[in-house]
Write a protein that holds these residues in place. Structure first.
Motif, PDB file in Angstrom:
ATOM      1  N   GLN A  21       0.817  -1.206   0.000  1.00 50.87           N
ATOM      2  CA  GLN A  21       0.000   0.000   0.000  1.00 50.87           C
ATOM      3  C   GLN A  21       0.855   1.262   0.000  1.00 50.87           C
ATOM      4  O   GLN A  21       0.449   2.291  -0.527  1.00 50.87           O
ATOM      5  N   VAL A  22       2.044   1.183   0.567  1.00 49.79           N
ATOM      6  CA  VAL A  22       2.964   2.323   0.559  1.00 49.79           C
ATOM      7  C   VAL A  22       3.725   2.398  -0.762  1.00 49.79           C
ATOM      8  O   VAL A  22       3.929   3.488  -1.316  1.00 49.79           O
ATOM      9  N   VAL A  23       4.135   1.252  -1.295  1.00 45.98           N
ATOM     10  CA  VAL A  23       4.994   1.212  -2.476  1.00 45.98           C
ATOM     11  C   VAL A  23       4.252   1.556  -3.763  1.00 45.98           C
ATOM     12  O   VAL A  23       4.792   2.248  -4.628  1.00 45.98           O
ATOM     13  N   ILE A  24       3.020   1.105  -3.902  1.00 49.08           N
ATOM     14  CA  ILE A  24       2.277   1.299  -5.158  1.00 49.08           C
ATOM     15  C   ILE A  24       2.133   2.780  -5.534  1.00 49.08           C
ATOM     16  O   ILE A  24       2.447   3.151  -6.666  1.00 49.08           O
ATOM     17  N   PRO A  25       1.702   3.673  -4.646  1.00 52.02           N
ATOM     18  CA  PRO A  25       1.621   5.082  -5.049  1.00 52.02           C
ATOM     19  C   PRO A  25       2.984   5.715  -5.333  1.00 52.02           C
ATOM     20  O   PRO A  25       3.100   6.582  -6.196  1.00 52.02           O
ATOM     21  N   ILE A  26       4.021   5.254  -4.635  1.00 51.22           N
ATOM     22  CA  ILE A  26       5.352   5.807  -4.867  1.00 51.22           C
ATOM     23  C   ILE A  26       5.862   5.413  -6.248  1.00 51.22           C
ATOM     24  O   ILE A  26       6.353   6.253  -7.001  1.00 51.22           O
ATOM     25  N   VAL A  27       5.743   4.136  -6.577  1.00 56.78           N
ATOM     26  CA  VAL A  27       6.240   3.646  -7.863  1.00 56.78           C
ATOM     27  C   VAL A  27       5.429   4.215  -9.022  1.00 56.78           C
ATOM     28  O   VAL A  27       5.980   4.550 -10.066  1.00 56.78           O
ATOM     29  N   SER A  28       4.120   4.370  -8.833  1.00 57.17           N
ATOM     30  CA  SER A  28       3.269   4.866  -9.921  1.00 57.17           C
ATOM     31  C   SER A  28       3.188   6.388  -9.950  1.00 57.17           C
ATOM     32  O   SER A  28       2.443   6.948 -10.755  1.00 57.17           O
ATOM     33  N   LEU A  29       3.941   7.040  -9.085  1.00 56.21           N
ATOM     34  CA  LEU A  29       3.950   8.510  -8.987  1.00 56.21           C
ATOM     35  C   LEU A  29       2.550   9.074  -8.720  1.00 56.21           C
ATOM     36  O   LEU A  29       2.158  10.098  -9.271  1.00 56.21           O
ATOM     37  N   GLY A  30       1.793   8.381  -7.886  1.00 57.83           N
ATOM     38  CA  GLY A  30       0.480   8.856  -7.486  1.00 57.83           C
ATOM     39  C   GLY A  30      -0.653   8.530  -8.438  1.00 57.83           C
ATOM     40  O   GLY A  30      -1.785   8.932  -8.205  1.00 57.83           O
ATOM     41  N   ARG A  31      -0.381   7.787  -9.495  1.00 59.13           N
ATOM     42  CA  ARG A  31      -1.432   7.458 -10.464  1.00 59.13           C
ATOM     43  C   ARG A  31      -2.221   6.213 -10.097  1.00 59.13           C
ATOM     44  O   ARG A  31      -3.243   5.929 -10.707  1.00 59.13           O
ATOM     45  N   ALA A  32      -1.723   5.460  -9.125  1.00 62.10           N
ATOM     46  CA  ALA A  32      -2.403   4.230  -8.700  1.00 62.10           C
ATOM     47  C   ALA A  32      -2.420   4.177  -7.181  1.00 62.10           C
ATOM     48  O   ALA A  32      -1.633   4.827  -6.514  1.00 62.10           O
ATOM     49  N   ARG A  33      -3.353   3.393  -6.664  1.00 63.55           N
ATOM     50  CA  ARG A  33      -3.418   3.193  -5.220  1.00 63.55           C
ATOM     51  C   ARG A  33      -3.984   1.810  -4.956  1.00 63.55           C
ATOM     52  O   ARG A  33      -4.627   1.202  -5.812  1.00 63.55           O
ATOM     53  N   ALA A  34      -3.728   1.316  -3.761  1.00 63.35           N
ATOM     54  CA  ALA A  34      -4.285   0.021  -3.362  1.00 63.35           C
ATOM     55  C   ALA A  34      -5.712   0.232  -2.899  1.00 63.35           C
ATOM     56  O   ALA A  34      -6.058   1.286  -2.370  1.00 63.35           O
ATOM     57  N   GLU A  35      -6.535  -0.780  -3.097  1.00 65.51           N
ATOM     58  CA  GLU A  35      -7.903  -0.652  -2.630  1.00 65.51           C
ATOM     59  C   GLU A  35      -7.944  -0.728  -1.105  1.00 65.51           C
ATOM     60  O   GLU A  35      -7.135  -1.415  -0.485  1.00 65.51           O
ATOM     61  N   VAL A  46     -10.234  -8.192  -9.814  1.00 59.30           N
ATOM     62  CA  VAL A  46      -9.253  -9.266  -9.930  1.00 59.30           C
ATOM     63  C   VAL A  46      -7.848  -8.693  -9.795  1.00 59.30           C
ATOM     64  O   VAL A  46      -7.086  -9.083  -8.923  1.00 59.30           O
ATOM     65  N   ILE A  47      -7.485  -7.761 -10.638  1.00 56.93           N
ATOM     66  CA  ILE A  47      -6.163  -7.143 -10.533  1.00 56.93           C
ATOM     67  C   ILE A  47      -6.305  -5.636 -10.379  1.00 56.93           C
ATOM     68  O   ILE A  47      -5.742  -5.048  -9.477  1.00 56.93           O
ATOM     69  N   TYR A  48      -7.063  -4.999 -11.256  1.00 57.40           N
ATOM     70  CA  TYR A  48      -7.175  -3.547 -11.159  1.00 57.40           C
ATOM     71  C   TYR A  48      -8.500  -3.075 -11.734  1.00 57.40           C
ATOM     72  O   TYR A  48      -9.176  -3.782 -12.457  1.00 57.40           O
ATOM     73  N   ILE A  56      -6.891   1.528  -9.410  1.00 54.41           N
ATOM     74  CA  ILE A  56      -7.042   0.921  -8.091  1.00 54.41           C
ATOM     75  C   ILE A  56      -6.629  -0.544  -8.201  1.00 54.41           C
ATOM     76  O   ILE A  56      -7.210  -1.305  -8.958  1.00 54.41           O
ATOM     77  N   VAL A  57      -5.609  -0.916  -7.442  1.00 50.25           N
ATOM     78  CA  VAL A  57      -5.048  -2.257  -7.491  1.00 50.25           C
ATOM     79  C   VAL A  57      -5.706  -3.108  -6.415  1.00 50.25           C
ATOM     80  O   VAL A  57      -5.957  -2.645  -5.308  1.00 50.25           O
ATOM     81  N   SER A  58      -5.994  -4.365  -6.721  1.00 56.36           N
ATOM     82  CA  SER A  58      -6.678  -5.256  -5.779  1.00 56.36           C
ATOM     83  C   SER A  58      -5.795  -5.574  -4.573  1.00 56.36           C
ATOM     84  O   SER A  58      -4.580  -5.399  -4.595  1.00 56.36           O
ATOM     85  N   GLY A  59      -6.417  -6.077  -3.521  1.00 55.50           N
ATOM     86  CA  GLY A  59      -5.699  -6.409  -2.304  1.00 55.50           C
ATOM     87  C   GLY A  59      -4.692  -7.525  -2.500  1.00 55.50           C
ATOM     88  O   GLY A  59      -3.589  -7.494  -1.957  1.00 55.50           O
ATOM     89  N   ALA A  60      -5.063  -8.533  -3.287  1.00 54.86           N
ATOM     90  CA  ALA A  60      -4.151  -9.651  -3.536  1.00 54.86           C
ATOM     91  C   ALA A  60      -2.917  -9.188  -4.304  1.00 54.86           C
ATOM     92  O   ALA A  60      -1.787  -9.570  -3.980  1.00 54.86           O
ATOM     93  N   PHE A  61      -3.121  -8.352  -5.298  1.00 53.42           N
ATOM     94  CA  PHE A  61      -1.985  -7.842  -6.066  1.00 53.42           C
ATOM     95  C   PHE A  61      -1.131  -6.919  -5.205  1.00 53.42           C
ATOM     96  O   PHE A  61       0.089  -6.884  -5.350  1.00 53.42           O
ATOM     97  N   THR A  62      -1.764  -6.186  -4.298  1.00 50.47           N
ATOM     98  CA  THR A  62      -1.027  -5.327  -3.379  1.00 50.47           C
ATOM     99  C   THR A  62      -0.114  -6.165  -2.497  1.00 50.47           C
ATOM    100  O   THR A  62       1.032  -5.793  -2.237  1.00 50.47           O
ATOM    101  N   MET A  63      -0.604  -7.321  -2.035  1.00 55.74           N
ATOM    102  CA  MET A  63       0.238  -8.215  -1.237  1.00 55.74           C
ATOM    103  C   MET A  63       1.405  -8.765  -2.053  1.00 55.74           C
ATOM    104  O   MET A  63       2.512  -8.896  -1.545  1.00 55.74           O
ATOM    105  N   VAL A  64       1.166  -9.078  -3.312  1.00 58.47           N
ATOM    106  CA  VAL A  64       2.241  -9.566  -4.177  1.00 58.47           C
ATOM    107  C   VAL A  64       3.314  -8.494  -4.344  1.00 58.47           C
ATOM    108  O   VAL A  64       4.512  -8.787  -4.298  1.00 58.47           O
ATOM    109  N   VAL A  65       2.909  -7.251  -4.516  1.00 58.82           N
ATOM    110  CA  VAL A  65       3.859  -6.149  -4.631  1.00 58.82           C
ATOM    111  C   VAL A  65       4.653  -6.008  -3.329  1.00 58.82           C
ATOM    112  O   VAL A  65       5.867  -5.804  -3.341  1.00 58.82           O
ATOM    113  N   GLY A  66       3.969  -6.137  -2.197  1.00 58.02           N
ATOM    114  CA  GLY A  66       4.647  -6.061  -0.907  1.00 58.02           C
ATOM    115  C   GLY A  66       5.673  -7.166  -0.726  1.00 58.02           C
ATOM    116  O   GLY A  66       6.785  -6.927  -0.246  1.00 58.02           O
ATOM    117  N   ILE A  67       5.313  -8.394  -1.112  1.00 53.61           N
ATOM    118  CA  ILE A  67       6.248  -9.519  -1.021  1.00 53.61           C
ATOM    119  C   ILE A  67       7.451  -9.277  -1.923  1.00 53.61           C
ATOM    120  O   ILE A  67       8.598  -9.478  -1.515  1.00 53.61           O
TER     121      ILE A  67
END
Length: 82
Positions: A21-35, A46-48, A56-67
């Motif tokens: 949830q922290v990494v997704i907005p940083i990498v996308s420069l604010g264009r995406a966020r986790a649900e 499913v994914i977005y 808006i990225v799904s929770g499962a994909f957000t966990m994959v990004v975190g891992i």
């Protein structure tokens, strides 16, 4: 074994989701966020999906990004330790 069954989902839900949830907005420069957890309950993303002009990225994909981020961080720490 019961302790492991308690802590593994907690690890995925809290740590990996939190990092993603922290990494997704940083990498996308604010264009995406986790649900948010509330959006995860009421949506079948499913994914977005797109809403409010943002991706808006799904929770499962957000966990994959975190891992992936934590694994990458561990690899970098190991490489710089040598």
């Amino acid at each position: 074994m019961a302790i492991l069954e308690f802590f593994v989902p907690l690890l995925f839900d809290v740590v990996f989701y939190g990092v993603g949830q922290v990494v997704i907005p940083i990498v996308s420069l604010g264009r995406a966020r986790a649900e948010t957890p509330k959006e995860a309950i009421y949506s079948s993303t499913v994914i977005y999906t797109r809403a409010d002009g943002k991706l808006i990225v799904s929770g499962a994909f957000t966990m994959v990004v975190g891992i992936a981020c934590l694994v990458l961080l561990c690899i970098l720490a190991y490489q710089f330790q040598k």
